[in-house]
Enzyme design. Structure first.
Site, mmCIF file in Angstrom:
data_model
loop_
_atom_site.group_PDB
_atom_site.id
_atom_site.type_symbol
_atom_site.label_atom_id
_atom_site.label_comp_id
_atom_site.label_asym_id
_atom_site.label_seq_id
_atom_site.Cartn_x
_atom_site.Cartn_y
_atom_site.Cartn_z
ATOM 1 N N ASP A 30 23.861 31.832 17.000
ATOM 2 C CA ASP A 30 23.885 31.068 15.760
ATOM 3 C C ASP A 30 25.070 30.103 15.731
ATOM 4 O O ASP A 30 26.132 30.389 16.280
ATOM 5 C CB ASP A 30 23.981 32.038 14.575
ATOM 6 C CG ASP A 30 23.692 31.362 13.250
ATOM 7 O OD1 ASP A 30 23.088 30.271 13.247
ATOM 8 O OD2 ASP A 30 24.079 31.925 12.213
ATOM 9 N N HIS A 47 22.409 22.249 19.963
ATOM 10 C CA HIS A 47 21.463 23.070 20.717
ATOM 11 C C HIS A 47 21.593 22.805 22.219
ATOM 12 O O HIS A 47 21.547 23.730 23.032
ATOM 13 C CB HIS A 47 20.036 22.796 20.260
ATOM 14 C CG HIS A 47 19.756 23.239 18.853
ATOM 15 N ND1 HIS A 47 19.894 24.544 18.443
ATOM 16 C CD2 HIS A 47 19.354 22.539 17.756
ATOM 17 C CE1 HIS A 47 19.587 24.638 17.162
ATOM 18 N NE2 HIS A 47 19.255 23.433 16.719
ATOM 19 N N LEU A 141 19.434 41.978 36.680
ATOM 20 C CA LEU A 141 19.542 41.807 35.237
ATOM 21 C C LEU A 141 18.180 41.379 34.703
ATOM 22 O O LEU A 141 17.496 40.569 35.330
ATOM 23 C CB LEU A 141 20.581 40.725 34.899
ATOM 24 C CG LEU A 141 20.646 40.257 33.441
ATOM 25 C CD1 LEU A 141 21.206 41.357 32.548
ATOM 26 C CD2 LEU A 141 21.489 38.986 33.314
#
Length: 256
Positions: A30, A47, A141
């Site tokens: 955020d 972004h 991962l």
């Protein structure tokens, strides 16, 4: 390969200092828009800047033996944002898939997109599928990108799958329990969620991983997502290691 998730509490430790690092971390990324606005830029600039933070947290996760990293990229509610911003987010998602999938594969990272991908156009769905297939056998991962995702959607989707199995005679009603539900949730097969981080100063989980967060440790930071670095990630992990995870027990029971 990663083992199946378990609802059982982990082995007892001698104290908070003995707690191992988190095996599954989720992050609500955020603050991109506010970061850009503080710099006099349009929201979409933030972004794009946030992509480097994604690279940083993936590096950190690999270096610190975190088995699964789940990033909240686009919620089912984000469609309500300005059309231009949504369009840029979709373009950015396409770009990241084009540029990052091979890098992830080279570094042993398995990519999964969790959420209702049916809402995306065919071109984007094909890119998602291609990236997932290419990285499917990697095990260093698991990187989950939550796109068009909502925690309530996840729960309803799992319930619908259970209903279909019962209707088809594959499962009895009395066999519906936490374990069978967990097998149908979007993060099935991954370690339990240990740590949920939210950047940007807000103190809510915004319909993210509702089922999975039942016993997760929550960590909130004022750092805006484009400024989230490996050192900030380390702060969150260090904080996690100082907590006593009781899973319904008393502090005395955990310390025994």
């Amino acid at each position: 390969m990663l083992g199946k998730r378990s609802s059982a509490a982990p082995a007892k430790t001698d104290g908070p200092e003995d707690i191992q690092g988190p095996q599954h971390v989720a992050i609500i990324m955020d603050g991109n828009g506010r970061w850009a606005q503080k710099k006099g830029k349009i929201r979409t600039f933030g972004h794009k800047a946030g992509v480097e933070s994604v690279r940083a947290v993936v590096r950190f996760a690999r270096k610190n033996s975190i088995k699964s990293l789940t990033l909240f990229a686009f919620s089912s509610e984000n469609w309500k944002r300005p059309e231009e911003e949504v369009s840029v987010l979709m373009e950015l998602f396409n770009l990241v898939l084009n540029n990052e999938a091979k890098r992830l594969h080279k570094n042993g990272v398995r990519l999964k997109v969790i959420g209702d991908v049916s809402a995306f156009d065919d071109k984007l769905k094909q890119k998602i599928r291609k990236a997932e297939v290419m990285t499917a056998e990697n095990s260093d991962l698991v990187l989950n990108i939550a796109a068009n995702y909502g925690g309530r959607w996840d729960i309803v989707n799992a319930a619908q799958q259970l209903m279909q199995d019962v209707t088809a005679g594959k499962l009895g009603v009395d066999e519906i329990n936490e374990a069978t539900f967990d097998e149908r949730i979007s993060t099935a097969g991954l370690p339990e969620l240990d740590l949920l981080i939210r950047t940007g100063g807000e103190h809510r989980i915004s319909n993210f991983l509702l089922w999975q967060s039942a016993y997760a440790e929550l960590y909130f930071t004022d750092v805006l997502w484009p400024d989230f670095s490996e050192s900030v990630f380390q702060d969150a992990v260090d904080d996690f290691k100082q907590r006593q995870r009781r899973f319904g027990l008393t502090g005395e029971q955990v310390s025994v």
